[in-house]
Write a protein that holds these residues in place. Structure first.
Motif, PDB file in Angstrom:
ATOM      1  N   ARG A  21      59.097  23.016 136.544  1.00  0.00           N
ATOM      2  CA  ARG A  21      58.192  21.872 136.425  1.00  0.00           C
ATOM      3  C   ARG A  21      57.325  21.948 135.178  1.00  0.00           C
ATOM      4  O   ARG A  21      56.398  21.155 135.022  1.00  0.00           O
ATOM      5  CB  ARG A  21      57.321  21.768 137.674  1.00  0.00           C
TER       6      ARG A  21
ATOM      7  N   ASN B 209      54.491  21.534 143.396  1.00  0.00           N
ATOM      8  CA  ASN B 209      54.099  20.365 142.612  1.00  0.00           C
ATOM      9  C   ASN B 209      52.650  20.462 142.159  1.00  0.00           C
ATOM     10  O   ASN B 209      51.840  21.219 142.708  1.00  0.00           O
ATOM     11  CB  ASN B 209      54.302  19.085 143.427  1.00  0.00           C
TER      12      ASN B 209
ATOM     13  N   GLU C 261      50.596  14.201 144.820  1.00  0.00           N
ATOM     14  CA  GLU C 261      51.180  15.253 144.015  1.00  0.00           C
ATOM     15  C   GLU C 261      52.325  14.697 143.205  1.00  0.00           C
ATOM     16  O   GLU C 261      52.873  13.621 143.508  1.00  0.00           O
ATOM     17  CB  GLU C 261      51.664  16.409 144.891  1.00  0.00           C
TER      18      GLU C 261
END
Length: 934
Positions: free
Chosen positions: A612, A662, A673
């Motif tokens: 991420r 997240n 989120e």
């Protein structure tokens, strides 16, 4: 004349712009069209009702009004059409909230008369109000624009003495209908008749007012309302219910599904004696916790309460069940406090732990000031209190990471579930671990720094490109701006915490120093390199000047383990598994399993965050820095346990990311989120994946909670201390004048063997504790008799249940060895039993030689600090270095991290003084250590 919508008995559509009072004039979503003009014409010649004087009383305190009027307004004649050109803008409206009606009333809405003689009065025409207002089609938040109504008078008036009665069971919030009416205001002293009408038409203003009139609607049954609010009251209810169930299950007398029979404890430990209801209670508390975090709202106080309850259930189980403190080493630490209180000093020659007396001296001072002489209650509840104390700084650490609410609080729960290490008892390690967490929390909160770099990618070099890519990741930490004054105070607090840890424990200061250095190196702290040198010099000075009695005779013990990583690891893992019975081996494997699971989850969480684009440098650093201690020494075979303990904060944070990776979005009132972008056609709904992650996290937590009971209390057979064993030692304390000796049982004679008896609680300076070899054959007493013969009077052998359980579980002694061994001691003609109870007995020789004398206690002081030629110079260099580095760090805080000319001058003084101080420390190790070897 009525509009088409009024004739049809329907409500016109409403737009948000109309509801907000748009200034763009009438739209297609209001009734400000030709019908408005007709209604304005009707209002010009309408008769004024005679009840206008009472209209001011028609609004109740809540702003609501009740309609009363004639059968309808259609019976009135059509008035003459007025001129609405010029400043009379028909788009100017006043907004009224009319109660939504559940049934159509018999009478149309009555518009009260307004006297022309009353100042500020207005004219209202009732012809404009038809079925579009009073009809049952007017419901929640409907908006109808009608002309001819003023903005100063209420639209309706109530019945003289009656009020509408709400339906039974209706207690829901009232809804309103919204009516937009053109606003008209007369002159302050209008004339009557035609002049009043003309003045009213010219007083139309371009304003929109919003009058909200609540309307009663049908209320929901209490059962449905209770079900809708379950997310509010259900989690605390389940938590309290689980807590009560757990306490009753452990404290009541043993019976079906309740009570704890300590005699049923086997190789699995305490879990083998716990009732089923205790497991149900623990699972109920954890379920309540996940119901709370499933709401994705930061209910801090409720979550802290739930974590405290779970901590009480897991870490306070032994204190609930057992009447005496567990863990034998806690008693010797209480003996250190008693010694300091009695003598007013510490003596490293008696025990190496006295070279770091900070914790013992602090407790001695507090207990003496409070008049406390018996530490039994403190020893009993210290594990629970320690873990509750650990939660506070760890939660503060979690507030500094970029993570969702679920990830943060789940990390706090993991920190409770996997902390089976058992170093939370009454000990310097348990005390300084809280200091370590507070130290890290302060560095991240008040001295945290985040630098996201967006530099260009290097054109060549895989390693350089990889480092640049990692450097460009989104920081996983938060940086909060604080004032110079606050940061200066916190800098002093950091130094005090580090000094306290240095004076109390051997390992903790190095963990703190390594963490601070790593945060500065990874650009996650705004502190300069001056502080690590400042703190490192504190550690070196303490070891060199305050622990001479210890290290001067233990040079090999102090530095012998450097670099022996595999050997140190073997002493912490393999040696603890070999020789165990089958059931107790499951306990040791459960401990290793928990360690493996938390590290695996941490690796998964780190990977998911990297995917991420998030770099969690601080959490990764907290995980990796303690591993460096493995290259130092074995620490009595416990360095692996200490590494696991100090790596837990970082491991728990990263492990929580395995389920909730997240980033947070939204606001505190509406948290949300991020949703990662994946390169695939088929993907699950984000809401579904969050629910699945929540269920997986809940299952993992429940499994870890049950494994915790096995890992933490798996040694309960010999770590549990009974009152009989304590009383046996008290007998020895009563017969140790002027000195005494206690023989404890071991299968192999060797160093670093801790007695499995509650030893050292009193008279630590008077009693020596010595090993005596025993055989798996309890009839073989030759080694015991020989030990007695070479020992002076006041020598006692303690045979206890805890020692027998230790030999049975870890060294393969028979299950009935304890009974047979005591029977053999009782039958021996050379021994006599001087104390007897169910769990412990004390033996001594029947007769000693006539010339045998009881020796005097050991001396409390050694040879002292012999010093070195450079010692005075080194002390002066230490003072200069500390002052210079402290002033330099304060100067940087004031200059916002910039190095001024004054700072450079300070460094010109600090650097030479630091080098000189370190040189003197090295010189002392060489000179004093060489003299001791001679």
């Amino acid at each position: 004349m009525k509009t088409e919508a009024a004739e049809a008995g329907e409500r016109p559509p409403v737009s948000e712009e109309t509801h907000a009072g748009s200034e763009d004039g009438p739209t297609s979503e209001t009734l400000g069209d030709a019908a408005e003009a007709e209604n304005l014409e009707d209002s010009a010649e309408a008769e004024v009702p005679a009840e206008a004087e009472d209209s001011a009383d028609s609004v109740d305190p809540e702003g609501s009004a009740e309609a009363e009027g004639p059968e309808g307004s259609e019976e009135r004649g059509d008035p003459e059409e007025p001129d609405i050109s010029g400043d009379d803008d028909p788009s100017a409206t006043a907004v009224f909230r009319i109660p939504g009606l559940t049934s159509k009333p018999e009478n149309a809405l009555d518009i009260p008369d307004i006297s022309a003689d009353e100042p500020g009065a207005s004219i209202v025409d009732t012809s404009v109000l038809g079925s579009s207002v009073t009809d049952s089609s007017v419901v929640d938040s409907s908006v109808v624009d009608l002309p001819g109504v003023t903005d100063t008078e209420p639209l309706t008036k109530p019945e003289p003495e009656t009020e509408p009665e709400p339906d039974e069971g209706d207690d829901e919030a009232e809804t309103t209908a919204e009516v937009r009416l053109p606003a008209r205001r007369l002159a302050e002293s209008p004339a009557t008749g035609q002049e009043a009408d003309e003045a009213g038409r010219q007083a139309v203003q371009d304003v929109t007012q919003d009058v909200r009139v609540p309307a009663p609607v049908a209320r929901l049954p209490w059962t449905e309302r209770l079900a809708r609010s379950a997310t509010t009251w259900l989690p605390p209810l389940l938590t309290v219910e689980g807590l009560i169930m757990y306490v009753l299950a452990l404290r009541v007398a043993p019976g079906p599904l309740r009570g704890v029979d300590l005699t049923r404890i086997d190789g699995l430990g305490l879990i083998s004696a716990l009732p089923v209801t205790s497991f149900v209670a623990i699972l109920l508390m954890i379920t309540a916790f996940f119901v709370t975090i499933a709401q994705n709202t930061d209910r801090k106080f409720l979550l802290l309460f739930q974590l405290a309850v779970i901590t009480f259930a897991l870490h306070g189980a032994a204190a609930l069940i057992e009447d005496t403190p567990r863990f034998h080493t806690a008693y010797v630490h209480a003996g250190f406090v008693e010694f300091i209180n009695r003598t007013g000093t510490s003596s490293p020659i008696l025990d190496a732990r006295f070279a770091w007396p900070g914790f013992f001296a602090l407790v001695a001072f507090v207990t003496k000031a409070a008049g406390v002489t018996d530490l039994t209650l403190i020893l009993r509840w210290t594990p629970l209190l320690s873990n509750l104390l650990y939660l506070l700084p760890f939660v503060l650490i979690l507030r500094q990471v970029v993570a969702t609410t679920r990830a943060r609080w789940f990390a706090a729960l993991l920190f409770i579930l996997v902390q089976w290490i058992g170093q939370d008892y009454f000990s310097p390690q348990g005390f300084t671990y809280a200091i370590y967490l507070a130290f890290v929390a302060i560095v991240l909160r008040w001295f945290g720094k985040v630098e996201a770099r967006d530099g260009a990618m290097p054109p060549k070099g895989r390693i350089r490109r990889l480092l640049a890519r990692l450097d460009g990741l989104t920081p996983g930490e938060l940086a909060r701006s604080t004032g110079v004054y606050d940061r200066s105070i916190m800098l002093i607090v950091l130094i005090v915490l580090f000094g306290t840890a240095t004076a109390s424990h051997q390992i903790t200061p190095f963990m703190m120093l390594g963490t601070l250095t790593g945060l500065i190196l990874l650009r996650r702290s705004s502190l300069s390199w001056a502080l690590p040198f400042f703190l490192g010099l504190i550690v070196l000075a303490w070891i060199s000047y305050q622990t001479v009695t210890f290290w001067s005779g233990h040079i090999d013990e102090l530095f012998g383990g450097l670099g022996r990583i595999l050997e140190n690891l073997q002493r912490n893992t393999g040696d603890r598994i070999e020789g165990s019975d089958s059931r107790h081996a499951l306990v040791l494997m459960a401990r290793l399993g928990i360690c493996a699971v938390i590290l695996l989850l941490a690796a998964i969480g780190l990977l998911r965050r990297l995917l991420r684009g998030v770099g969690d440098r601080a959490a990764l650093l907290l995980l990796c820095v303690p591993v460096l201690a493995l290259a130092l020494q074995s620490y009595g075979g416990e360095i692996g346990l200490r590494i696991y303990l100090f790596a837990l904060p970082g491991a728990c944070i990263l492990a929580a990311y395995a389920f909730f990776p997240n980033l947070p979005t939204g606001t505190a009132e509406a948290p949300d989120e991020t949703v990662p972008i994946r390169r695939r056609v088929i993907r699950l709904d984000p809401l579904l994946t969050r629910r699945i992650s929540l269920l997986l996290a809940a299952g993992c937590a429940m499994a870890l909670s049950l494994s915790f009971l096995v890992a933490r209390y798996g040694n309960e057979q010999f770590e549990r201390v009974s009152n009989d064993e304590v009383q046996a030692m008290h007998y020895v304390y009563g017969h140790d004048k002027p000195s005494g000796r206690v023989l404890f049982l071991v299968p192999i004679i060797g160093p670093e063997v801790t007695p499995t008896i509650p030893w050292g609680e009193r008279d630590f300076d008077k009693i020596e504790y010595q090993q005596v070899l025993v055989d798996k054959d309890p009839e073989q007493l030759s080694s015991v008799i020989d030990k007695f013969r070479v020992s002076p009077p006041n020598t006692y052998l303690v045979a206890s249940r805890g020692q027998a359980a230790y030999l049975q579980l870890n060294h393969g002694f028979p299950a009935d060895w304890a009974q047979r061994f005591r029977a053999a001691l009782d039958a021996s003609p050379e021994l006599k039993r001087v104390f007897n109870s169910r769990d412990a007995a004390v033996y001594t020789l029947k007769t000693y030689p006539k010339n045998a004398e009881i020796p005097q206690p050991r001396p409390l002081t050694g040879f002292g600090d012999r010093g070195s030629p450079m010692t005075p110079i080194g002390l002066g260099a230490l003072g200069v270095t500390w002052i210079a580095l402290f002033v330099y760090e304060l100067q940087r805080l004031r200059d916002a991290g910039r190095v001024s000319k004054a700072g450079r001058r300070i460094l010109f003084v600090a650097v030479p003084a630091f080098l000189l101080a370190v040189a003197v420390v090295v010189e002392r190790f060489i000179v004093i250590g060489f003299n001791q070897l001679q």
